[in-house]
Motif scaffolding. Sequence first.
Motif, PDB file in Angstrom:
ATOM      1  N   GLY A 267       0.774  -1.237   0.000  1.00  0.00           N
ATOM      2  CA  GLY A 267       0.000   0.000   0.000  1.00  0.00           C
ATOM      3  C   GLY A 267       0.802   1.282   0.000  1.00  0.00           C
ATOM      4  O   GLY A 267       0.237   2.349  -0.232  1.00  0.00           O
ATOM      5  N   THR A 268       2.117   1.229   0.276  1.00  0.00           N
ATOM      6  CA  THR A 268       2.922   2.455   0.207  1.00  0.00           C
ATOM      7  C   THR A 268       3.646   2.575  -1.130  1.00  0.00           C
ATOM      8  O   THR A 268       4.462   3.466  -1.312  1.00  0.00           O
ATOM      9  CB  THR A 268       3.960   2.522   1.354  1.00  0.00           C
ATOM     10  OG1 THR A 268       4.950   1.509   1.164  1.00  0.00           O
ATOM     11  CG2 THR A 268       3.291   2.351   2.708  1.00  0.00           C
TER      12      THR A 268
ATOM     13  N   ILE B 272       6.256  -3.393   3.586  1.00  0.00           N
ATOM     14  CA  ILE B 272       7.494  -3.645   4.318  1.00  0.00           C
ATOM     15  C   ILE B 272       8.206  -2.346   4.679  1.00  0.00           C
ATOM     16  O   ILE B 272       9.033  -2.298   5.589  1.00  0.00           O
ATOM     17  CB  ILE B 272       8.427  -4.575   3.491  1.00  0.00           C
ATOM     18  CG1 ILE B 272       9.493  -5.183   4.387  1.00  0.00           C
ATOM     19  CG2 ILE B 272       9.023  -3.823   2.301  1.00  0.00           C
ATOM     20  CD1 ILE B 272      10.266  -6.300   3.717  1.00  0.00           C
ATOM     21  N   VAL B 273       7.889  -1.262   3.955  1.00  0.00           N
ATOM     22  CA  VAL B 273       8.438   0.058   4.256  1.00  0.00           C
ATOM     23  C   VAL B 273       7.291   1.032   4.463  1.00  0.00           C
ATOM     24  O   VAL B 273       6.227   0.894   3.878  1.00  0.00           O
ATOM     25  CB  VAL B 273       9.377   0.568   3.144  1.00  0.00           C
ATOM     26  CG1 VAL B 273      10.650  -0.238   3.100  1.00  0.00           C
ATOM     27  CG2 VAL B 273       8.682   0.537   1.779  1.00  0.00           C
TER      28      VAL B 273
ATOM     29  N   GLU C 250      10.350   6.512   4.665  1.00  0.00           N
ATOM     30  CA  GLU C 250      11.543   5.691   4.862  1.00  0.00           C
ATOM     31  C   GLU C 250      12.300   5.491   3.556  1.00  0.00           C
ATOM     32  O   GLU C 250      11.755   5.644   2.467  1.00  0.00           O
ATOM     33  CB  GLU C 250      11.153   4.328   5.442  1.00  0.00           C
ATOM     34  CG  GLU C 250      10.564   4.399   6.836  1.00  0.00           C
ATOM     35  CD  GLU C 250      10.231   3.016   7.394  1.00  0.00           C
ATOM     36  OE1 GLU C 250       9.860   2.953   8.576  1.00  0.00           O
ATOM     37  OE2 GLU C 250      10.340   2.020   6.658  1.00  0.00           O
ATOM     38  N   GLU C 251      13.567   5.122   3.688  1.00  0.00           N
ATOM     39  CA  GLU C 251      14.390   4.835   2.519  1.00  0.00           C
ATOM     40  C   GLU C 251      13.777   3.681   1.739  1.00  0.00           C
ATOM     41  O   GLU C 251      13.329   2.683   2.300  1.00  0.00           O
ATOM     42  CB  GLU C 251      15.812   4.463   2.948  1.00  0.00           C
ATOM     43  CG  GLU C 251      16.763   4.262   1.776  1.00  0.00           C
ATOM     44  CD  GLU C 251      18.178   3.966   2.226  1.00  0.00           C
ATOM     45  OE1 GLU C 251      19.033   3.728   1.361  1.00  0.00           O
ATOM     46  OE2 GLU C 251      18.422   3.971   3.447  1.00  0.00           O
TER      47      GLU C 251
ATOM     48  N   ARG D  46       3.283  -2.133   9.150  1.00  0.00           N
ATOM     49  CA  ARG D  46       4.450  -2.785   8.582  1.00  0.00           C
ATOM     50  C   ARG D  46       4.161  -4.277   8.417  1.00  0.00           C
ATOM     51  O   ARG D  46       3.720  -4.954   9.360  1.00  0.00           O
ATOM     52  CB  ARG D  46       5.671  -2.577   9.473  1.00  0.00           C
ATOM     53  CG  ARG D  46       7.002  -2.930   8.766  1.00  0.00           C
ATOM     54  CD  ARG D  46       8.180  -2.659   9.675  1.00  0.00           C
ATOM     55  NE  ARG D  46       8.242  -1.277  10.114  1.00  0.00           N
ATOM     56  CZ  ARG D  46       8.759  -0.284   9.409  1.00  0.00           C
ATOM     57  NH1 ARG D  46       9.254  -0.524   8.206  1.00  0.00           N
ATOM     58  NH2 ARG D  46       8.781   0.954   9.889  1.00  0.00           N
ATOM     59  N   CYS D  47       4.424  -4.786   7.229  1.00  0.00           N
ATOM     60  CA  CYS D  47       4.078  -6.172   6.925  1.00  0.00           C
ATOM     61  C   CYS D  47       5.034  -6.710   5.870  1.00  0.00           C
ATOM     62  O   CYS D  47       5.271  -6.072   4.841  1.00  0.00           O
ATOM     63  CB  CYS D  47       2.632  -6.239   6.418  1.00  0.00           C
ATOM     64  SG  CYS D  47       2.114  -7.867   5.844  1.00  0.00           S
ATOM     65  N   ASP D  48       5.583  -7.871   6.117  1.00  0.00           N
ATOM     66  CA  ASP D  48       6.430  -8.583   5.167  1.00  0.00           C
ATOM     67  C   ASP D  48       5.642  -9.787   4.670  1.00  0.00           C
ATOM     68  O   ASP D  48       5.443 -10.761   5.394  1.00  0.00           O
ATOM     69  CB  ASP D  48       7.730  -9.026   5.853  1.00  0.00           C
ATOM     70  CG  ASP D  48       8.709  -9.679   4.890  1.00  0.00           C
ATOM     71  OD1 ASP D  48       8.312 -10.021   3.758  1.00  0.00           O
ATOM     72  OD2 ASP D  48       9.881  -9.867   5.284  1.00  0.00           O
ATOM     73  N   VAL D  49       5.170  -9.725   3.418  1.00  0.00           N
ATOM     74  CA  VAL D  49       4.290 -10.789   2.909  1.00  0.00           C
ATOM     75  C   VAL D  49       5.029 -12.108   2.711  1.00  0.00           C
ATOM     76  O   VAL D  49       4.393 -13.132   2.449  1.00  0.00           O
ATOM     77  CB  VAL D  49       3.605 -10.373   1.591  1.00  0.00           C
ATOM     78  CG1 VAL D  49       2.679  -9.193   1.804  1.00  0.00           C
ATOM     79  CG2 VAL D  49       4.636 -10.095   0.489  1.00  0.00           C
TER      80      VAL D  49
END
Length: 334
Positions: A8-9, A36-37, A41-42, A59-62
């Motif tokens: 979504g970002t 994840i970012v 953020e960078e 924050r989510c790491d699929v």
Amino acid sequence: MNYIIFGGTGFIGTHLINLLKAEAVNPSDKIYALDIVMPGEEGVVPGIVERIEGVEYIRCDVRKPIDFDIAATTDDIIFNFAAVHRTPGHLDYQYFETNLYGAENVTAFAVEHDIKKILFTSSIAPYGAAEELKEETTLPTPNTAYGTSKLVAEQIHEKWQAGDPKRELTIVRPGVVYGKGEHGNFTRLYWGQRKHYFFYPGRKDTVKSCIYVKELARFMKYRMIDNDFPGVDVFNCTFEPAYTIGQICREMQKATDMKRFVPLIPGWILMTAAVCMVPFGGMKLGLHPARVKKLMVSTNICGKKLAASGYEFYYSFEETLRDWYEDCGRKGLQ
């Protein structure tokens, strides 16, 4: 009602959220942007991906099981944009790790919360690189790790839909997606012309199927929010007919009030120059062998199914470029 946007970002996710906020969201609805970012953020494209009021960022790491508690409703919609996609730029296993685990974990999340509507953004990469016209019924023959990973991810989503006839799955295969915050093919094409370092690589008639990011977001809204389409369907998301690189350059110059002569250089000369420039930062100028090769091969994707779907395009091609230019304050395409 919840709009749950994985990735979504990112570029497409942010434009979709802006559209939802403007035209779809009711006061009781919630928008969740999982990525994840986080904005600021960078690794997040500046100037487009900023925190939007009323959106909950998580924050989510699929690549891992999704541990996200939500009060789900029967009307909830998942948009799955999470992917490793830039080519060249990643090792082969990274495409599979993110795109396959991501598909498995997102669909498992949907099962856990009994969410019955998913839109998955795939790619035209499963078709493989070739001059022939590609329709949705064309046999996929991917020739890259990215294309193969996207094809398998489609199948994972299709398996989820097959588990319940009430589930709705739309798979979109966009051409080149362009617009504010893209920082990709069209942005490089614009600045290459403006700064006189873009040349036609042996031909001007290379077909480059494409779609404006705001148009793509509007089609997503049409499929998932404005209508119900039980079952599964796949759409090439491109203008129909597709434009050639020569037409794109001319329209881009016209829309941005730029006058440039773009020379045609034999492809082998540009390819040689790209190979030689790799150690000296050629990638920053878009002069990379893989990118030169992509410019020499058509992405000839048929958009007739989209055109006949009942969805009415909001913009003409020229209007998309002018809209993008206005979004950037008429200072160039960013």
